[in-house]
Design a protein around this motif. Structure first.
Motif, mmCIF file in Angstrom:
data_model
loop_
_atom_site.group_PDB
_atom_site.id
_atom_site.type_symbol
_atom_site.label_atom_id
_atom_site.label_comp_id
_atom_site.label_asym_id
_atom_site.label_seq_id
_atom_site.Cartn_x
_atom_site.Cartn_y
_atom_site.Cartn_z
ATOM 1 N N MET A 136 52.093 59.905 25.857
ATOM 2 C CA MET A 136 51.302 59.071 24.958
ATOM 3 C C MET A 136 52.174 58.578 23.810
ATOM 4 S SD MET A 136 47.903 59.955 22.690
ATOM 5 C CE MET A 136 48.767 61.158 21.679
ATOM 6 N N VAL A 137 52.086 57.293 23.531
ATOM 7 C CA VAL A 137 52.794 56.670 22.423
ATOM 8 C C VAL A 137 51.773 56.110 21.446
ATOM 9 C CG1 VAL A 137 54.425 54.872 21.753
ATOM 10 C CG2 VAL A 137 54.705 56.049 23.949
ATOM 11 N N ARG A 138 51.866 56.521 20.198
ATOM 12 C CA ARG A 138 50.994 55.985 19.150
ATOM 13 C C ARG A 138 51.735 54.887 18.402
ATOM 14 N NH1 ARG A 138 46.805 59.837 18.082
ATOM 15 N NH2 ARG A 138 47.290 61.919 18.888
ATOM 16 N N MET A 139 51.028 53.838 18.037
ATOM 17 C CA MET A 139 51.687 52.719 17.374
ATOM 18 C C MET A 139 50.759 52.052 16.369
ATOM 19 S SD MET A 139 51.548 49.928 20.451
ATOM 20 C CE MET A 139 52.179 51.155 21.582
ATOM 21 N N ARG A 140 51.381 51.276 15.490
ATOM 22 C CA ARG A 140 50.657 50.396 14.590
ATOM 23 C C ARG A 140 51.173 48.976 14.775
ATOM 24 N NH1 ARG A 140 50.498 53.956 8.971
ATOM 25 N NH2 ARG A 140 49.025 55.540 9.717
ATOM 26 N N PHE A 141 50.287 48.015 14.552
ATOM 27 C CA PHE A 141 50.671 46.622 14.739
ATOM 28 C C PHE A 141 49.864 45.736 13.798
ATOM 29 C CE2 PHE A 141 47.282 47.660 17.693
ATOM 30 C CZ PHE A 141 46.395 46.595 17.565
ATOM 31 N N ASP A 142 50.370 44.550 13.557
ATOM 32 C CA ASP A 142 49.653 43.552 12.766
ATOM 33 C C ASP A 142 48.420 43.130 13.554
ATOM 34 O OD1 ASP A 142 48.703 41.220 11.564
ATOM 35 O OD2 ASP A 142 50.696 40.487 11.047
ATOM 36 N N PRO A 143 47.202 43.313 13.010
ATOM 37 C CA PRO A 143 46.000 42.954 13.759
ATOM 38 C C PRO A 143 46.013 41.523 14.295
ATOM 39 C CG PRO A 143 45.402 44.220 11.829
ATOM 40 C CD PRO A 143 46.869 43.949 11.718
ATOM 41 N N SER A 144 46.688 40.624 13.594
ATOM 42 C CA SER A 144 46.741 39.238 14.058
ATOM 43 C C SER A 144 47.600 39.080 15.309
ATOM 44 C CB SER A 144 47.270 38.331 12.946
ATOM 45 O OG SER A 144 48.642 38.587 12.689
ATOM 46 N N GLN A 158 51.864 56.639 38.191
ATOM 47 C CA GLN A 158 50.541 56.608 38.797
ATOM 48 C C GLN A 158 49.529 55.748 38.043
ATOM 49 O OE1 GLN A 158 49.695 60.948 39.332
ATOM 50 N NE2 GLN A 158 49.743 60.398 41.502
ATOM 51 N N GLY A 159 49.779 55.454 36.810
ATOM 52 C CA GLY A 159 48.853 54.623 36.063
ATOM 53 C C GLY A 159 49.170 54.620 34.586
ATOM 54 N N GLY A 160 48.680 53.586 33.904
ATOM 55 C CA GLY A 160 48.914 53.481 32.473
ATOM 56 C C GLY A 160 47.849 52.640 31.804
ATOM 57 N N ALA A 161 47.754 52.758 30.500
ATOM 58 C CA ALA A 161 46.745 52.019 29.751
ATOM 59 C C ALA A 161 47.213 51.752 28.337
ATOM 60 C CB ALA A 161 45.427 52.796 29.717
ATOM 61 N N LEU A 162 46.763 50.632 27.809
ATOM 62 C CA LEU A 162 46.941 50.285 26.402
ATOM 63 C C LEU A 162 45.572 50.292 25.752
ATOM 64 C CD1 LEU A 162 48.401 49.120 23.879
ATOM 65 C CD2 LEU A 162 48.067 46.838 24.889
ATOM 66 N N LEU A 163 45.393 51.174 24.782
ATOM 67 C CA LEU A 163 44.154 51.269 24.017
ATOM 68 C C LEU A 163 44.419 50.748 22.615
ATOM 69 C CD1 LEU A 163 43.092 54.920 24.974
ATOM 70 C CD2 LEU A 163 42.750 52.809 26.282
ATOM 71 N N ILE A 164 43.498 49.910 22.102
ATOM 72 C CA ILE A 164 43.727 49.341 20.775
ATOM 73 C C ILE A 164 42.474 49.386 19.913
ATOM 74 C CG2 ILE A 164 45.564 47.813 21.595
ATOM 75 C CD1 ILE A 164 43.569 45.490 21.391
ATOM 76 N N ASP A 165 42.700 49.438 18.621
ATOM 77 C CA ASP A 165 41.689 49.197 17.599
ATOM 78 C C ASP A 165 42.156 47.942 16.882
ATOM 79 O OD1 ASP A 165 40.233 49.042 15.207
ATOM 80 O OD2 ASP A 165 39.994 51.223 15.099
ATOM 81 N N ARG A 166 41.572 46.816 17.252
ATOM 82 C CA ARG A 166 42.052 45.537 16.739
ATOM 83 C C ARG A 166 41.951 45.455 15.222
ATOM 84 N NH1 ARG A 166 42.347 41.158 20.538
ATOM 85 N NH2 ARG A 166 41.776 41.847 22.641
ATOM 86 N N ALA A 167 40.838 45.910 14.671
ATOM 87 C CA ALA A 167 40.629 45.783 13.233
ATOM 88 C C ALA A 167 41.615 46.631 12.439
ATOM 89 C CB ALA A 167 39.194 46.163 12.880
ATOM 90 N N ALA A 168 41.882 47.841 12.930
ATOM 91 C CA ALA A 168 42.763 48.767 12.213
ATOM 92 C C ALA A 168 44.238 48.509 12.494
ATOM 93 C CB ALA A 168 42.418 50.209 12.574
ATOM 94 N N GLY A 169 44.536 47.770 13.568
ATOM 95 C CA GLY A 169 45.927 47.562 13.938
ATOM 96 C C GLY A 169 46.584 48.823 14.444
ATOM 97 N N GLU A 170 45.838 49.606 15.223
ATOM 98 C CA GLU A 170 46.368 50.847 15.778
ATOM 99 C C GLU A 170 46.193 50.843 17.289
ATOM 100 O OE1 GLU A 170 44.486 54.110 13.843
ATOM 101 O OE2 GLU A 170 45.520 53.764 11.937
ATOM 102 N N GLY A 171 47.104 51.516 17.977
ATOM 103 C CA GLY A 171 47.020 51.554 19.426
ATOM 104 C C GLY A 171 47.667 52.786 20.011
ATOM 105 N N ARG A 216 54.743 55.217 16.118
ATOM 106 C CA ARG A 216 54.488 56.323 15.188
ATOM 107 C C ARG A 216 54.836 57.686 15.781
ATOM 108 N NH1 ARG A 216 54.093 54.625 10.235
ATOM 109 N NH2 ARG A 216 52.747 56.364 9.697
ATOM 110 N N SER A 217 54.634 57.843 17.088
ATOM 111 C CA SER A 217 54.963 59.119 17.716
ATOM 112 C C SER A 217 54.991 58.954 19.227
ATOM 113 C CB SER A 217 53.947 60.216 17.342
ATOM 114 O OG SER A 217 52.681 59.939 17.914
ATOM 115 N N VAL A 218 55.716 59.862 19.875
ATOM 116 C CA VAL A 218 55.735 59.968 21.333
ATOM 117 C C VAL A 218 55.448 61.420 21.670
ATOM 118 C CG1 VAL A 218 57.086 59.695 23.435
ATOM 119 C CG2 VAL A 218 57.449 58.123 21.522
ATOM 120 N N GLU A 219 54.420 61.666 22.487
ATOM 121 C CA GLU A 219 54.038 63.027 22.845
ATOM 122 C C GLU A 219 53.936 63.156 24.361
ATOM 123 O OE1 GLU A 219 51.071 65.113 20.366
ATOM 124 O OE2 GLU A 219 50.792 63.176 19.374
ATOM 125 N N GLU A 220 54.227 64.354 24.850
ATOM 126 C CA GLU A 220 54.199 64.602 26.284
ATOM 127 C C GLU A 220 53.273 65.775 26.591
ATOM 128 O OE1 GLU A 220 58.264 65.030 27.513
ATOM 129 O OE2 GLU A 220 58.620 62.861 27.401
#
Length: 204
Positions: free
Chosen positions: A108-116, A140-153, A188-192
């Motif tokens: 899992m990789v946590r990130m922040r981004f510009d909401p725009s 086997q599979g992957g996903a991108l989860l985002i919170d558009r308003a907060a700019g977090e994923g 922000r972080s990489v966890e296994e």
């Protein structure tokens, strides 16, 4: 789809009992919930961390289940968890296995981004990173989860076994750096984790 994640930390000695409850009582309760479309359970037994993700057909199903799932979560995790964080996400891109075998691993990789620039991040994952991940042995599979308003994923990826998981670290680090450079996102972080359980249900 939408996803609710729970991130708990606690005494490693009490983790296995929490896992047992989550994979029995917890799964049974989820299967009865309208709009439930799958779940994943991931652990770091050495550190004492537990991560779950539950998948929902739409935002309405996510919200309607919140109170019941909150009560269940407290009952199952309170003997283990000393800290607990719950977040809700939009599943912007997702390719999920129906299940995983013994020995599967999860990153899992946590990130922040510009909401725009949310759409730029989605494009970078869907059309840049994901096709290359699919070419990696054991992916086997992957996903991108985002919170558009907060700019977090969060980006999550599952591998069939430890060997392919370890081999992926270098190539994935390159992909991560390329995506961050292209989109301006900050990692922000990489966890296994060990992948304990993955279940997937088709849309209604």
């Amino acid at each position: 789809m939408f996803v609710r994640t729970t991130y708990a930390t606690g005494d490693p000695a009490k983790l296995d009992e929490a896992v047992r409850k989550m994979t029995t009582e917890g799964t049974q309760a989820l299967e009865r919930e309208p709009g439930f479309r799958g779940a994943g359970l991931f652990v770091d037994r050495e550190v004492g961390t537990l991560l779950t993700g539950t998948w929902w057909e739409d935002e309405e199903a996510l919200r309607a289940s919140a109170e019941r799932m909150g009560e269940l979560r407290t009952r199952m995790l309170s003997p283990f968890a000393t800290t607990l964080t719950v977040d809700n996400w939009e599943a912007a891109v997702a390719t999920r296995p129906e299940s995983v075998g013994e020995g599967a691993r999860f990153r899992m990789v946590r990130m922040r981004f510009d909401p725009s620039r949310a759409d730029d991040l989605i494009d970078a994952f869907e059309n840049g990173a994901l096709p290359k991940l699919r070419e990696m042995p054991g992916f086997q599979g992957g996903a991108l989860l985002i919170d558009r308003a907060a700019g977090e994923g969060q980006v999550g990826a599952i591998y069939a076994d430890r060997e392919s998981f370890v081999a992926s670290r270098g190539p994935v680090a390159v992909l991560r750096g390329q995506a961050a450079s292209k989109t301006g996102a900050t990692v922000r972080s990489v966890e296994e984790f060990e992948a304990v359980m993955v279940v997937s249900r088709p849309p209604s």
